[in-house]
Design an enzyme around this catalytic site. Sequence first.
Site, PDB file in Angstrom:
ATOM      1  N   GLY A 140      -4.116  -3.281  -6.786  1.00 53.98           N
ATOM      2  CA  GLY A 140      -3.301  -3.467  -8.063  1.00 53.98           C
ATOM      3  C   GLY A 140      -2.032  -3.373  -8.201  1.00 53.98           C
ATOM      4  CB  CYS A 174       6.615  19.672 -13.068  1.00 53.71           C
ATOM      5  SG  CYS A 174       7.453  21.269 -13.101  1.00 53.71           S
TER       6      CYS A 174
HETATM    7  N1  PLP Z   1      -2.478  -0.720 -13.364  1.00 54.73           N
HETATM    8  C1  PLP Z   1      -3.184   0.030 -13.874  1.00 54.73           C
HETATM    9  C2  PLP Z   1      -3.296  -0.147 -15.255  1.00 54.73           C
HETATM   10  C3  PLP Z   1      -3.974   0.958 -13.004  1.00 54.73           C
HETATM   11  O1  PLP Z   1      -4.736   1.781 -13.957  1.00 54.73           O
HETATM   12  C4  PLP Z   1      -3.825   1.309 -11.680  1.00 54.73           C
HETATM   13  C5  PLP Z   1      -4.451   2.258 -11.179  1.00 54.73           C
HETATM   14  O2  PLP Z   1      -3.981   3.103 -10.446  1.00 54.73           O
HETATM   15  C6  PLP Z   1      -2.962   0.247 -11.174  1.00 54.73           C
HETATM   16  C7  PLP Z   1      -2.158  -0.640 -11.864  1.00 54.73           C
HETATM   17  C8  PLP Z   1      -2.760   0.369  -9.590  1.00 54.73           C
HETATM   18  O3  PLP Z   1      -3.943  -0.153  -8.786  1.00 54.73           O
HETATM   19  P1  PLP Z   1      -4.012   0.363  -7.339  1.00 54.73           P
HETATM   20  O4  PLP Z   1      -4.656   1.702  -7.392  1.00 54.73           O
HETATM   21  O5  PLP Z   1      -5.139  -0.908  -6.801  1.00 54.73           O
HETATM   22  O6  PLP Z   1      -2.934   0.318  -6.646  1.00 54.73           O
END
Ligand code: PLP
Length: 405
Positions: free
Chosen positions: A73, A332
């Site tokens: 993603g 943090c």
């Molecule tokens: N976008 C959203 C809204 C997500 O929750 C995530 C998850 O971590 C990502 C992008 C990134 O996806 P990936 O873990 O496949 O790189």
Amino acid sequence: MSDRLVYLDHAASTPMRPEAVEAMSPFLTGTYANPSGSHRFARRARRAVDESRDRVAAVLGCHPNEIVFTGCGTESDNMAVVGAVTRARSAGRDAIAVCPAAEHHAVLEPVEHLGGVVVDVDRTGRVDHDALADALDTAAAAGRSVAVVSVMAVNNEVGTVTDLAPVGDIVRRLAPDAVLHTDAVQAASWLDLREITPHVDLLALSAHKFGGPKGVGVLMERGGPRVDPLIIGGGQERERRSGTHNVAGIVAMAEALALTDAERESETERLTALRNRLVGGLVQRLDGVTETVRREHKVAGSAHVCIDGVESEALLFLLDEASVCASAASACASGAMEPSHVLAAMGVPRERALGALRLSLGHATTADDVEQGLSAIVDAVTRLRLNWGQTPVDTEAGRPGTKVT
Ligand code: PLP
């Protein structure tokens, strides 16, 4: 310490569906050929990729040629933002990207890295329409061209759903040269993607959020190439994304997406009831629990609360000891804990946000998980409130901040 793991972190990653594991295994050992080859063995692998493309396109309601298989993603989001800006800049435009402040870091960081504009969200985490319109007007007045506007379909922390139709109208009216991208990584399990794709030009998915494997994703490009590729070399995916296909991962993703799509309605009903039981139980059994966003604005699997008088990282530590997996975001900064950028953007007061807890349900969640999770949270919060000031902090789950994915 309990042995039975209670997994309430499906927004971070879901277990693979057994059908997806079964679908991928022939391509790990049997049909291991490179699908770009010309022999019959390679053609068999290529056929599997093509059939998977058809299946994914059917769920998105788009043409198979509009599907680009990516590595995750994050890559899909980066390709949308960076690829759109690069394409516009190579055409001589003084191009920028625009996104709301509650986006996932996979969008926010490329937008900021390219000198883009980050706009306000409302108290639910949705993009503020007036702020978006102002940003697009201001860019136009300064002679800058907006190459891409990126607005997530479902927020990964608080679960808020954004209606992309009015966002699309604003973008078409005020930045007609821009493409509209949506990070739909958290939407696939809960929303009919066919109802989203007509409003956007680009859409990102990630297989491990809906029962597929990690390390494979999708970027849908409506109407053909809209952005420059991020990864170039071998020319796979019609020059859109080079690199040897992850055949097994692509096949498993298509299987998981088709199942998710087929079960969406019944799963939404089942998990809405379980989520309501979980959040309702917390509110009923503990004082000082606030639901961060009202349930009618959220997807079924999302529960997000802020608990007065506890710090998230101490709570996560005790929950981990009780074999309950949950999450919360904090960072943090200069030795002090800062709440997540999403809660800060929504205007949640800092003290309240430091007690944030995200519980996310998914296809593997059972009623027992919810009952066990609920009891463990009530116990942990009660213990922390009794021992206020002596909470464990130096934990693996704790400093230097916990990230919500
Ligand atoms: N976008 C959203 C809204 C997500 O929750 C995530 C998850 O971590 C990502 C992008 C990134 O996806 P990936 O873990 O496949 O790189």
